[in-house]
Design a protein around this motif. Structure first.
Motif, mmCIF file in Angstrom:
data_model
loop_
_atom_site.group_PDB
_atom_site.id
_atom_site.type_symbol
_atom_site.label_atom_id
_atom_site.label_comp_id
_atom_site.label_asym_id
_atom_site.label_seq_id
_atom_site.Cartn_x
_atom_site.Cartn_y
_atom_site.Cartn_z
ATOM 1 N N GLY A 188 11.295 3.678 0.215
ATOM 2 C CA GLY A 188 10.322 4.715 0.548
ATOM 3 C C GLY A 188 8.912 4.493 0.049
ATOM 4 N N ALA A 189 8.644 3.406 -0.660
ATOM 5 C CA ALA A 189 7.285 3.155 -1.147
ATOM 6 C C ALA A 189 6.363 2.846 0.029
ATOM 7 C CB ALA A 189 7.282 1.993 -2.132
ATOM 8 N N SER A 190 5.097 3.167 -0.133
ATOM 9 C CA SER A 190 4.130 2.899 0.932
ATOM 10 C C SER A 190 3.576 1.483 0.796
ATOM 11 C CB SER A 190 2.981 3.906 0.856
ATOM 12 O OG SER A 190 2.202 3.676 -0.290
ATOM 13 N N ILE A 191 2.989 1.008 1.877
ATOM 14 C CA ILE A 191 2.357 -0.313 1.870
ATOM 15 C C ILE A 191 1.221 -0.311 0.848
ATOM 16 C CG2 ILE A 191 1.034 -1.988 3.220
ATOM 17 C CD1 ILE A 191 2.566 -1.035 5.680
ATOM 18 N N ALA B 95 -3.636 -7.923 -0.589
ATOM 19 C CA ALA B 95 -4.340 -7.092 0.378
ATOM 20 C C ALA B 95 -3.334 -6.268 1.196
ATOM 21 C CB ALA B 95 -5.161 -7.964 1.322
ATOM 22 N N TYR B 96 -3.755 -5.074 1.584
ATOM 23 C CA TYR B 96 -2.927 -4.187 2.403
ATOM 24 C C TYR B 96 -2.458 -4.930 3.656
ATOM 25 C CZ TYR B 96 -1.661 -0.070 5.171
ATOM 26 O OH TYR B 96 -0.984 0.850 5.941
ATOM 27 N N GLY B 97 -3.377 -5.660 4.288
ATOM 28 C CA GLY B 97 -3.045 -6.373 5.528
ATOM 29 C C GLY B 97 -2.012 -7.464 5.329
ATOM 30 N N SER B 98 -2.021 -8.122 4.164
ATOM 31 C CA SER B 98 -1.036 -9.183 3.947
ATOM 32 C C SER B 98 0.359 -8.597 3.747
ATOM 33 C CB SER B 98 -1.423 -10.056 2.760
ATOM 34 O OG SER B 98 -1.355 -9.328 1.563
ATOM 35 N N ILE B 99 0.463 -7.460 3.062
ATOM 36 C CA ILE B 99 1.758 -6.794 2.898
ATOM 37 C C ILE B 99 2.238 -6.287 4.255
ATOM 38 C CG2 ILE B 99 2.974 -4.883 1.790
ATOM 39 C CD1 ILE B 99 2.136 -7.063 -0.171
ATOM 40 N N GLN B 100 1.333 -5.722 5.013
ATOM 41 C CA GLN B 100 1.677 -5.203 6.335
ATOM 42 C C GLN B 100 2.154 -6.334 7.248
ATOM 43 O OE1 GLN B 100 -1.595 -3.706 8.707
ATOM 44 N NE2 GLN B 100 -0.330 -2.007 9.434
#
Length: 127
Positions: free
Chosen positions: A83-86, A96-101
């Motif tokens: 349930g954790a968010s990106i 970076a947010y984009g790399s996790i996404q």
């Protein structure tokens, strides 16, 4: 000689007190993170962040390859599935947010964004 007194500011105006005994009270502790549901009732967020402290911190500009990338992906998948968010994951790992996404999208596990998911019907043409 008597000390000079400051002029009165005028009717209806009060000067702020310089008394140090009137310091503001400390802020009360904040409640746990809550999410408001559609019916307006607050619901405590699940403790998805409990595993975040176990995630590795990867130095900036470090490219993950091969087994290191696979191990990292398995670790973030476990946390993301709980349930954790990106954003939580990216902040904890310094990625970076984009790399996790992109990693999650490549694994095919990206959650939907929510909101209105209904498809709109085409309007009937009037002839």
């Amino acid at each position: 000689m008597t000390p000079a007194t400051p002029p009165h500011p005028g009717p209806g105006i009060t000067l702020a007190s310089t008394d140090s005994a009137t310091t503001p009270a400390p802020e009360p502790p904040r409640p746990p993170a809550c999410v408001t549901t559609t019916n307006g009732h607050p619901v405590t967020k699940p403790s998805a962040t409990s595993g975040l402290e176990n995630l590795p911190v990867i130095p900036k500009r470090t490219q993950l390859k091969g087994a290191q990338r696979d191990t990292f992906l398995q670790q973030i998948l476990e946390i993301y599935d709980s349930g954790a968010s990106i954003r939580d994951i990216s902040e904890q790992t310094h990625r970076a947010y984009g790399s996790i996404q992109a990693l999650l999208r490549g694994a095919g596990v990206l959650r939907g964004r929510g909101g209105d998911q209904h498809q709109r019907r085409p309007r009937a043409s009037s002839s």
